[in-house]
Design a protein around this motif. Structure first.
Motif, PDB file in Angstrom:
ATOM      1  N   UNK A 160       2.710  -1.283  -9.497  1.00  0.00           N
ATOM      2  CA  UNK A 160       1.946  -0.596 -10.718  1.00  0.00           C
ATOM      3  C   UNK A 160       0.300  -0.347 -10.276  1.00  0.00           C
ATOM      4  N   UNK A 161      -0.240  -1.386  -9.722  1.00  0.00           N
ATOM      5  CA  UNK A 161      -1.485  -1.322  -9.166  1.00  0.00           C
ATOM      6  C   UNK A 161      -1.634  -0.221  -8.171  1.00  0.00           C
ATOM      7  N   UNK A 162      -0.733  -0.118  -7.286  1.00  0.00           N
ATOM      8  CA  UNK A 162      -0.823   0.870  -6.166  1.00  0.00           C
ATOM      9  C   UNK A 162      -0.578   2.007  -6.815  1.00  0.00           C
ATOM     10  N   UNK A 163       0.293   2.454  -7.683  1.00  0.00           N
ATOM     11  CA  UNK A 163       0.352   3.544  -8.272  1.00  0.00           C
ATOM     12  C   UNK A 163      -0.849   4.218  -8.908  1.00  0.00           C
ATOM     13  N   UNK A 164      -1.450   3.223  -9.610  1.00  0.00           N
ATOM     14  CA  UNK A 164      -2.717   3.545 -10.046  1.00  0.00           C
ATOM     15  C   UNK A 164      -3.799   3.953  -9.129  1.00  0.00           C
TER      16      UNK A 164
END
Ligand code: IPE
Ligand code: IPE
Ligand code: MG
Ligand code: MG
Ligand code: MG
Length: 299
Positions: free
Chosen positions: A263-267
């Motif tokens: 999720x952090x990577x997507x952000x």
């Protein structure tokens, strides 16, 4: 469709326009062979988020493209995408029974029909892109055909799918996973942006570089989020079978990085996408909004 519209209104306008265009460019059910044509229409119409058409129209907007060419380009990419889903769901690939909230094509019809639906949609895509008298320089239009062919083939979507199938049960490195995602999903998203832009004008090297940086970020983000949703949402919300990646032992961002890091990577990728658009200023608003949509979507 205007620049001042609210994003959700603009999105609905593009989606409605796309539905009409796809209905027009697909063979009529009454035409022989009727069952194949009916199955092609079943695979394409009445479903899907139409993210690739949104990218085509948003990039077209940025470069002043005419709506007729954008409509053909967007329909072409969406037909290739729909074909990729029909084949992706077949028993020899992911063996899935639910797509866009409906039985998959091989379940609703039969396997041979699903195979032919994919084949025929691929041809139909190139027909849609190359037919019609349009006010676009023929050399640029040829470049659009070429880019779509490259993005769909063995160095693009099909190649990514081949790596996906060959990777079942293997632990990929992050680098290998990124390459697979950029090919199987990123290539069609990238070409959506490129076709929209090329429908407007010949692009400078700097413009292509900025668009590529944007496309790389949203292309990767799209599949990272797809992997996250597969692990976190239910089938009714997704309109496709949830939990399939883990059940099939597929290497995904979730299996390699875990949920929170994915999720952090997507952000992070969403921010990278915004940053890549800096040279275009306010005019790239729609592309920014689509990056947000891709990362924040729930299905
Ligand atoms: C699903 O694509 C397959 C992937 C490339 C991850 P979408 O999530 O765009 O599917 P539809 O078109 O909305 O059904
Ligand atoms: C598919 O990836 C990408 C395509 C080229 C169709 P997935 O196999 O993860 O797509 P879904 O989850 O079935 O939509
Ligand atoms: Mg797959
Ligand atoms: Mg699948
Ligand atoms: Mg998936």
């Amino acid at each position: 469709m205007t620049a001042s519209q609210d994003f959700s209104v603009w999105t609905k306008c593009v989606q409605a326009r796309m539905e009409d265009a796809l209905k027009e460019y697909l063979p009529a059910t009454a035409e022989v062979p009727q069952r194949l044509h009916e199955a092609m229409r079943y695979a394409v119409l009445d479903g899907g988020k139409r993210v690739r058409p949104l990218l085509v129209f948003a990039a077209g907007d940025l470069f002043g493209a005419g709506e007729a060419m954008l409509s053909r380009a967007a329909a072409a990419v969406e037909m290739i995408h729909a074909y990729s889903l029909v084949h992706d769901d077949m028993p020899c690939m992911d063996d899935d029974e639910l797509r866009r909230g409906k039985p998959t094509v091989h379940v609703q019809y039969d396997e041979a029909t699903a195979l032919l639906v994919g084949d025929a949609l691929q041809s139909q895509a190139f027909l849609a892109l190359s037919e019609g008298e349009l006010d676009v320089d023929p050399a640029r239009r040829l470049a659009m055909v070429r880019e779509l062919a490259r993005a769909s083939g063995s160095v693009g979507m099909c190649g990514g799918q081949a790596i996906d199938l060959a990777s079942v049960g293997h632990k990929l490195t992050l680098e290998q996973l990124e390459q697979m995602h950029l090919m199987k999903t990123g290539a069609l998203l990238r070409v959506s942006v490129l076709l929209g832009a090329l429908a407007g004008k010949e692009l400078s090297v700097a413009e292509v570089a900025s668009l590529n940086a944007y496309s790389k970020a949203v292309g990767l983000a799209f599949q990272v989020v797809d992997d996250v949703l597969d692990a976190t949402e239910d089938s009714a919300t997704l309109g496709k079978t949830a939990g399939k990646d883990a059940a099939d032992n597929k290497p995904t961002y979730v299996s390699i990085l875990g949920l929170e890091e994915s999720k952090a990577l997507a952000e992070q990728l969403r921010r990278d996408a915004h940053e890549a658009l800096t040279p275009f200023g306010d005019k790239a608003r729609r592309l920014r909004e689509i990056a947000d949509l891709i990362v924040q979507r729930k299905a």
